[in-house]
Scaffold this motif. Structure first.
Motif, short mmCIF file in Angstrom:
data_model
loop_
_atom_site.label_atom_id
_atom_site.label_comp_id
_atom_site.label_asym_id
_atom_site.label_seq_id
_atom_site.Cartn_x
_atom_site.Cartn_y
_atom_site.Cartn_z
N PRO A 55 0.81 -1.23 0.00
CA PRO A 55 0.00 0.00 0.00
C PRO A 55 0.84 1.28 0.00
O PRO A 55 0.60 2.18 -0.81
CB PRO A 55 -0.83 -0.12 1.29
N VAL A 56 1.83 1.35 0.90
CA VAL A 56 2.65 2.56 0.97
C VAL A 56 3.52 2.70 -0.27
O VAL A 56 3.83 3.83 -0.71
CB VAL A 56 3.50 2.58 2.26
N THR A 57 3.91 1.58 -0.87
CA THR A 57 4.71 1.62 -2.10
C THR A 57 3.88 2.19 -3.25
O THR A 57 4.38 2.99 -4.06
CB THR A 57 5.22 0.22 -2.46
N GLN A 58 2.62 1.79 -3.34
CA GLN A 58 1.74 2.31 -4.38
C GLN A 58 1.55 3.82 -4.23
O GLN A 58 1.57 4.57 -5.20
CB GLN A 58 0.39 1.59 -4.34
N ILE A 59 1.39 4.27 -2.98
CA ILE A 59 1.24 5.70 -2.73
C ILE A 59 2.55 6.42 -3.05
O ILE A 59 2.56 7.47 -3.69
CB ILE A 59 0.84 5.94 -1.26
N ALA A 97 10.22 4.20 0.60
CA ALA A 97 9.45 2.96 0.74
C ALA A 97 9.50 2.15 -0.55
O ALA A 97 9.53 0.91 -0.52
CB ALA A 97 8.01 3.28 1.11
N VAL A 98 9.51 2.85 -1.69
CA VAL A 98 9.62 2.16 -2.98
C VAL A 98 10.96 1.44 -3.08
O VAL A 98 11.04 0.29 -3.54
CB VAL A 98 9.47 3.16 -4.14
N VAL A 99 12.02 2.09 -2.62
CA VAL A 99 13.35 1.49 -2.66
C VAL A 99 13.41 0.26 -1.76
O VAL A 99 13.94 -0.78 -2.16
CB VAL A 99 14.41 2.52 -2.22
N VAL A 100 12.85 0.38 -0.56
CA VAL A 100 12.84 -0.76 0.37
C VAL A 100 12.08 -1.93 -0.26
O VAL A 100 12.51 -3.08 -0.18
CB VAL A 100 12.20 -0.37 1.71
N MET A 126 17.76 0.97 -10.13
CA MET A 126 17.12 2.20 -10.60
C MET A 126 16.45 2.93 -9.45
O MET A 126 16.52 4.17 -9.35
CB MET A 126 16.10 1.87 -11.69
N ALA A 127 15.78 2.20 -8.58
CA ALA A 127 15.11 2.82 -7.44
C ALA A 127 16.12 3.49 -6.52
O ALA A 127 15.92 4.62 -6.06
CB ALA A 127 14.29 1.79 -6.68
#
Length: 232
Positions: A124-128, A158-161, A212-213
């Motif tokens: 969820p937090v990654t999508q946001i 959060a996306v990187v994690v 890339m992230a």
């Protein structure tokens, strides 16, 4: 503050872009090559997936065909292994490797594999984060609002994690797949080596995504001025 027409931090992304291009080319060419090599036992991806699931006591997990190419995935919410039509109906080494890999995720889910469940909580937090991080950062810079800048950077973190946690999840699923294909004699040793090339090529795409992230996060930190700055 504003983004200049030429953003010099874009240079940081070059290694990630090159690796992503190479990984995508590699996975397509490798899958194409070994999708033309039939397994000696002549069983389909669907049959292998069903047999492994039943052997592991996962009779509640369904196996379904899904449209698209390389659209294979395991859905932990519905307990369904979805295989692309090419994988579902084919007896190629590539198809068996992909099918067993997705079953590997189902086994991870059943055995409580921690990285998989941790990744699920991040969805969820990654999508946001993937949607709002850059707009928040841009608005924060234009409005000189440091709290928006920091919010954008934190959300993208959060996306990187998520991408980093994905690596052990995917590597583990591939290892499980190769071990099961060999131990249950779906493939012989020579076929295992060829199938491993398919799964290794697929794994490289996740490495490229993680790189890339991470590079993008460094860019955001540089653009925002947060990198190397300490609060008084």
């Amino acid at each position: 503050m504003f983004f200049p027409i030429f953003d010099p931090t874009m240079i940081l992304l070059i290694p990630g872009i090159l690796l992503a291009f190479y990984a995508q080319t590699k996975v397509q060419s490798t899958f194409r090559k070994y999708s033309k090599v039939s397994s000696k036992r002549n069983v389909t991806g669907a049959q292998v997936a069903r047999a492994i699931l039943d052997d592991q006591g996962l009779t509640n997990v369904a196996v379904e065909a899904t449209p698209g190419q390389l659209s294979d995935h395991y859905d932990p919410r519905t307990k369904v292994v979805r295989l692309s039509n090419d994988v579902y109906h084919s007896s190629s080494l590539a198809s068996l490797g992909v099918a067993a890999h997705e079953v590997g995720h189902a086994i991870q889910d059943d055995t409580g594999y921690l990285p998989l469940h941790f990744r699920s909580t991040l969805v969820p937090v990654t999508q946001i984060g993937s949607t709002l991080s850059f707009p928040l950062l841009l608005i924060g810079l234009l409005m000189s609002a440091p709290f928006l800048v920091k919010a954008g950077v934190y959300l993208f973190s959060a996306v990187v994690v998520f991408q980093l946690v994905t690596l052990p999840v995917e590597f583990n699923a591939s290892n499980r797949a190769l071990n099961i294909l060999g131990s249950q004699r779906f493939l012989d040793n020579d076929e295992i080596k060829k199938t491993k090339k398919v799964l290794d090529a697929a794994a490289l795409t996740y490495v490229a995504a993680a790189l890339m992230a991470a590079l993008n996060l460094i860019r955001l930190l540089l653009i925002s001025g947060l990198l190397g700055r300490s609060d008084d």
